[in-house]
Design a protein around this motif. Structure first.
Motif, PDB file in Angstrom:
ATOM      1  N   VAL A  12       0.847  -1.188   0.000  1.00  0.00           N
ATOM      2  CA  VAL A  12       0.000   0.000   0.000  1.00  0.00           C
ATOM      3  C   VAL A  12       0.881   1.236   0.000  1.00  0.00           C
ATOM      4  CG1 VAL A  12      -0.161   0.068   2.529  1.00  0.00           C
ATOM      5  CG2 VAL A  12      -2.003   1.067   1.137  1.00  0.00           C
ATOM      6  N   GLN A  13       0.379   2.326  -0.526  1.00  0.00           N
ATOM      7  CA  GLN A  13       1.139   3.568  -0.546  1.00  0.00           C
ATOM      8  C   GLN A  13       1.016   4.296   0.796  1.00  0.00           C
ATOM      9  OE1 GLN A  13      -0.374   5.739  -3.971  1.00  0.00           O
ATOM     10  NE2 GLN A  13       1.239   4.879  -5.262  1.00  0.00           N
ATOM     11  N   THR A  14       1.951   5.158   1.049  1.00  0.00           N
ATOM     12  CA  THR A  14       1.908   5.989   2.252  1.00  0.00           C
ATOM     13  C   THR A  14       0.565   6.713   2.337  1.00  0.00           C
ATOM     14  OG1 THR A  14       4.299   6.336   2.259  1.00  0.00           O
ATOM     15  CG2 THR A  14       2.959   7.951   3.429  1.00  0.00           C
ATOM     16  N   GLY A  15      -0.019   6.660   3.528  1.00  0.00           N
ATOM     17  CA  GLY A  15      -1.324   7.264   3.744  1.00  0.00           C
ATOM     18  C   GLY A  15      -2.492   6.341   3.504  1.00  0.00           C
ATOM     19  N   GLY A  16      -2.215   5.175   2.963  1.00  0.00           N
ATOM     20  CA  GLY A  16      -3.274   4.212   2.673  1.00  0.00           C
ATOM     21  C   GLY A  16      -3.691   3.417   3.893  1.00  0.00           C
ATOM     22  N   SER A  17      -4.603   2.486   3.660  1.00  0.00           N
ATOM     23  CA  SER A  17      -5.164   1.672   4.743  1.00  0.00           C
ATOM     24  C   SER A  17      -5.157   0.195   4.375  1.00  0.00           C
ATOM     25  CB  SER A  17      -6.614   2.094   5.026  1.00  0.00           C
ATOM     26  OG  SER A  17      -6.703   3.431   5.450  1.00  0.00           O
TER      27      SER A  17
END
Length: 129
Positions: A12-17
């Motif tokens: 997942v990318q930074t800031g994702g969940s």
């Protein structure tokens, strides 16, 4: 012998969940307190979150407080870890752990690894920057 199976990891990318799940084989699962731990490459395994058998008590590592939420569904023998606002430093293998409450009480929680009797195989979480 209690078997724990984690799922839900991924990239997942930074800031994702992401939401991790841990399914237990034990019929008396509702009498177990549960925990999540993680181990990053080259580091010791560390505490992430814990929940009492009743679900009434929870505790979090300072590094995840306000971003991660632990919960459980005793009807499904499953504990969850909802992870929001993920950071690259959250990258690790995440492990589910369990221990019977015996006479301790249904609100007991612990951060101590040695107090957990059963462990899953882990699920990889990778957060890209």
């Amino acid at each position: 012998q209690v078997q724990l199976v984690e799922s839900g990891g991924g990239l997942v990318q930074t800031g994702g969940s992401l939401r991790l799940s841990c399914a237990a084989s034990e019929r008396t699962y509702s009498r177990f307190y549960m925990g999540w731990f993680r181990q990053a490459p080259g580091k010791e395994r560390e505490f992430v979150a814990t929940i009492s058998s009743s679900g009434g008590s929870v505790d979090y590592a300072d590094s995840v407080k306000g971003r991660f939420t632990i919960s459980r569904d005793n009807a499904k023998n499953t504990v969850y870890l909802q992870m929001n606002s993920l950071k690259p430093e959250d990258t690790a293998v995440y492990f589910c752990a369990a221990a019977p409450i015996e006479s301790i009480g249904s609100y007991y929680v612990t951060r101590v690894e040695d107090e957990y009797d059963y462990w899953g195989q882990g699920t990889q979480v990778t957060v890209s920057s």
